[in-house]
Design a protein around this motif. Structure first.
Motif, PDB file in Angstrom:
ATOM      1  N   TYR A  66      43.078  57.520  75.905  1.00 46.62           N
ATOM      2  CA  TYR A  66      44.340  57.715  76.600  1.00 46.62           C
ATOM      3  C   TYR A  66      45.427  57.228  75.661  1.00 46.62           C
ATOM      4  O   TYR A  66      45.316  56.155  75.072  1.00 46.62           O
ATOM      5  CB  TYR A  66      44.371  56.958  77.929  1.00 46.62           C
ATOM      6  CG  TYR A  66      43.477  57.601  78.959  1.00 46.62           C
ATOM      7  CD1 TYR A  66      43.875  58.773  79.598  1.00 46.62           C
ATOM      8  CD2 TYR A  66      42.240  57.064  79.264  1.00 46.62           C
ATOM      9  CE1 TYR A  66      43.051  59.377  80.524  1.00 46.62           C
ATOM     10  CE2 TYR A  66      41.420  57.668  80.194  1.00 46.62           C
ATOM     11  CZ  TYR A  66      41.822  58.823  80.822  1.00 46.62           C
ATOM     12  OH  TYR A  66      41.008  59.420  81.744  1.00 46.62           O
ATOM     13  N   GLU A  68      49.567  56.648  75.105  1.00 49.22           N
ATOM     14  CA  GLU A  68      50.942  56.600  75.576  1.00 49.22           C
ATOM     15  C   GLU A  68      51.813  57.199  74.479  1.00 49.22           C
ATOM     16  O   GLU A  68      51.684  56.844  73.307  1.00 49.22           O
ATOM     17  CB  GLU A  68      51.380  55.170  75.860  1.00 49.22           C
ATOM     18  CG  GLU A  68      50.694  54.548  77.058  1.00 49.22           C
ATOM     19  CD  GLU A  68      51.164  53.129  77.275  1.00 49.22           C
ATOM     20  OE1 GLU A  68      51.849  52.879  78.290  1.00 49.22           O
ATOM     21  OE2 GLU A  68      50.865  52.279  76.412  1.00 49.22           O
ATOM     22  N   ARG A  81      55.326  69.623  76.420  1.00 52.84           N
ATOM     23  CA  ARG A  81      54.228  70.561  76.664  1.00 52.84           C
ATOM     24  C   ARG A  81      53.957  71.402  75.424  1.00 52.84           C
ATOM     25  O   ARG A  81      52.808  71.617  75.035  1.00 52.84           O
ATOM     26  CB  ARG A  81      54.563  71.457  77.862  1.00 52.84           C
ATOM     27  CG  ARG A  81      53.433  72.405  78.256  1.00 52.84           C
ATOM     28  CD  ARG A  81      53.784  73.276  79.466  1.00 52.84           C
ATOM     29  NE  ARG A  81      54.014  72.481  80.658  1.00 52.84           N
ATOM     30  CZ  ARG A  81      55.212  72.311  81.233  1.00 52.84           C
ATOM     31  NH1 ARG A  81      56.289  72.885  80.719  1.00 52.84           N
ATOM     32  NH2 ARG A  81      55.342  71.581  82.307  1.00 52.84           N
ATOM     33  N   LEU A  84      52.251  69.182  72.720  1.00 50.54           N
ATOM     34  CA  LEU A  84      50.877  68.804  73.044  1.00 50.54           C
ATOM     35  C   LEU A  84      49.938  70.006  73.129  1.00 50.54           C
ATOM     36  O   LEU A  84      48.756  69.890  72.816  1.00 50.54           O
ATOM     37  CB  LEU A  84      50.859  67.997  74.338  1.00 50.54           C
ATOM     38  CG  LEU A  84      51.627  66.678  74.261  1.00 50.54           C
ATOM     39  CD1 LEU A  84      51.762  66.045  75.637  1.00 50.54           C
ATOM     40  CD2 LEU A  84      50.974  65.726  73.268  1.00 50.54           C
ATOM     41  N   VAL A  90      43.864  67.720  73.084  1.00 53.83           N
ATOM     42  CA  VAL A  90      44.563  67.233  74.276  1.00 53.83           C
ATOM     43  C   VAL A  90      44.008  67.994  75.478  1.00 53.83           C
ATOM     44  O   VAL A  90      44.128  69.207  75.555  1.00 53.83           O
ATOM     45  CB  VAL A  90      46.087  67.430  74.161  1.00 53.83           C
ATOM     46  CG1 VAL A  90      46.773  67.103  75.480  1.00 53.83           C
ATOM     47  CG2 VAL A  90      46.655  66.582  73.035  1.00 53.83           C
ATOM     48  N   ASP A  92      44.534  66.757  78.801  1.00 52.87           N
ATOM     49  CA  ASP A  92      45.357  66.507  79.976  1.00 52.87           C
ATOM     50  C   ASP A  92      46.560  65.694  79.526  1.00 52.87           C
ATOM     51  O   ASP A  92      46.451  64.881  78.607  1.00 52.87           O
ATOM     52  CB  ASP A  92      44.542  65.723  81.016  1.00 52.87           C
ATOM     53  CG  ASP A  92      45.193  65.653  82.379  1.00 52.87           C
ATOM     54  OD1 ASP A  92      46.022  66.527  82.699  1.00 52.87           O
ATOM     55  OD2 ASP A  92      44.879  64.715  83.132  1.00 52.87           O
ATOM     56  N   ALA A  93      47.689  65.908  80.154  1.00 53.73           N
ATOM     57  CA  ALA A  93      48.880  65.139  79.802  1.00 53.73           C
ATOM     58  C   ALA A  93      49.884  65.232  80.942  1.00 53.73           C
ATOM     59  O   ALA A  93      49.914  66.224  81.675  1.00 53.73           O
ATOM     60  CB  ALA A  93      49.502  65.656  78.512  1.00 53.73           C
ATOM     61  N   THR A  95      54.053  63.581  82.170  1.00 52.32           N
ATOM     62  CA  THR A  95      55.150  62.638  82.013  1.00 52.32           C
ATOM     63  C   THR A  95      54.942  61.518  83.030  1.00 52.32           C
ATOM     64  O   THR A  95      54.322  61.719  84.072  1.00 52.32           O
ATOM     65  CB  THR A  95      56.514  63.317  82.234  1.00 52.32           C
ATOM     66  OG1 THR A  95      56.527  63.932  83.522  1.00 52.32           O
ATOM     67  CG2 THR A  95      56.794  64.354  81.157  1.00 52.32           C
ATOM     68  N   ALA A 102      55.112  59.848  78.182  1.00 55.26           N
ATOM     69  CA  ALA A 102      53.988  60.642  78.668  1.00 55.26           C
ATOM     70  C   ALA A 102      52.683  59.885  78.425  1.00 55.26           C
ATOM     71  O   ALA A 102      52.612  59.004  77.567  1.00 55.26           O
ATOM     72  CB  ALA A 102      53.938  61.992  77.960  1.00 55.26           C
ATOM     73  N   VAL A 104      48.709  60.898  77.551  1.00 52.67           N
ATOM     74  CA  VAL A 104      47.942  62.024  77.027  1.00 52.67           C
ATOM     75  C   VAL A 104      46.463  61.643  76.998  1.00 52.67           C
ATOM     76  O   VAL A 104      46.116  60.552  76.528  1.00 52.67           O
ATOM     77  CB  VAL A 104      48.424  62.381  75.594  1.00 52.67           C
ATOM     78  CG1 VAL A 104      47.667  63.558  75.035  1.00 52.67           C
ATOM     79  CG2 VAL A 104      49.932  62.640  75.587  1.00 52.67           C
ATOM     80  N   HIS A 105      45.619  62.526  77.477  1.00 53.42           N
ATOM     81  CA  HIS A 105      44.162  62.321  77.445  1.00 53.42           C
ATOM     82  C   HIS A 105      43.617  63.220  76.339  1.00 53.42           C
ATOM     83  O   HIS A 105      43.808  64.432  76.372  1.00 53.42           O
ATOM     84  CB  HIS A 105      43.560  62.692  78.797  1.00 53.42           C
ATOM     85  CG  HIS A 105      42.098  62.464  78.905  1.00 53.42           C
ATOM     86  ND1 HIS A 105      41.354  62.979  79.915  1.00 53.42           N
ATOM     87  CD2 HIS A 105      41.217  61.775  78.133  1.00 53.42           C
ATOM     88  CE1 HIS A 105      40.093  62.631  79.782  1.00 53.42           C
ATOM     89  NE2 HIS A 105      39.988  61.898  78.701  1.00 53.42           N
ATOM     90  N   THR A 130      53.026  56.166  69.193  1.00 57.20           N
ATOM     91  CA  THR A 130      52.018  56.251  70.248  1.00 57.20           C
ATOM     92  C   THR A 130      51.307  54.911  70.371  1.00 57.20           C
ATOM     93  O   THR A 130      51.343  54.087  69.456  1.00 57.20           O
ATOM     94  CB  THR A 130      50.962  57.341  69.940  1.00 57.20           C
ATOM     95  OG1 THR A 130      50.287  57.006  68.732  1.00 57.20           O
ATOM     96  CG2 THR A 130      51.594  58.716  69.824  1.00 57.20           C
TER      97      THR A 130
END
Length: 145
Positions: A66, A68, A81, A84, A90, A92-93, A95, A102, A104-105, A130
């Protein structure tokens, strides 16, 4: 939607391959009545799709993190969007509130490929920095429920 529709959806979440008769036995309807309801739920957009989800480790994507994401200034969600979406790792993500812009997975096959994906996110315009957390053990996974 009524209580029976919710029960049908619960049964499909547990096993999307369950037969209409099997679902009907649980919710108290005939197989044809369950089929009509499922068809209506699909037509109404309540049920978006039926799919198979393969264990990411089997697909060679066992490392996940995960991340940030912190941006310089204000960045529109559409811009995030776009940034990413260009990184296939990526999965899943979104805000978020708080200090990060955001969450981000990311899934990758190994640490070097995770690092490469992170670098592609970091060098994007408007990305300041990040902060990452690598998942060691998944404790709960309710994504398919």
């Amino acid at each position: 939607m009524d209580a029976i529709d919710y029960r049908i959806i619960d049964q499909l979440r547990q096993n999307a391959r369950a037969g209409y008769g099997d679902i009907g036995d649980v919710v108290g309807l005939s197989a044809s009545a369950v089929k009509r309801r499922v068809d209506r739920l699909v037509a109404d957009g309540v049920i978006r799709s039926f799919t198979v989800q393969v264990d990411p480790a089997v697909d060679g994507m066992a490392v996940e993190a995960y991340v940030e994401l912190f941006c310089r200034g204000t960045v529109a969600p559409d811009e995030l969007r776009r940034i990413l979406a260009a990184v296939p790792e990526v999965v899943d993500a979104g805000t978020v509130t708080g200090d990060a812009d955001a969450i981000v997975h990311i899934r990758s096959r190994d640490i070097p490929s995770l690092e490469d994906a992170l670098e592609r996110v970091r060098v994007a315009p408007n990305v300041d920095h990040t902060r990452s957390a690598i998942i060691l053990t998944r404790l709960i996974d309710r994504r398919n429920q």
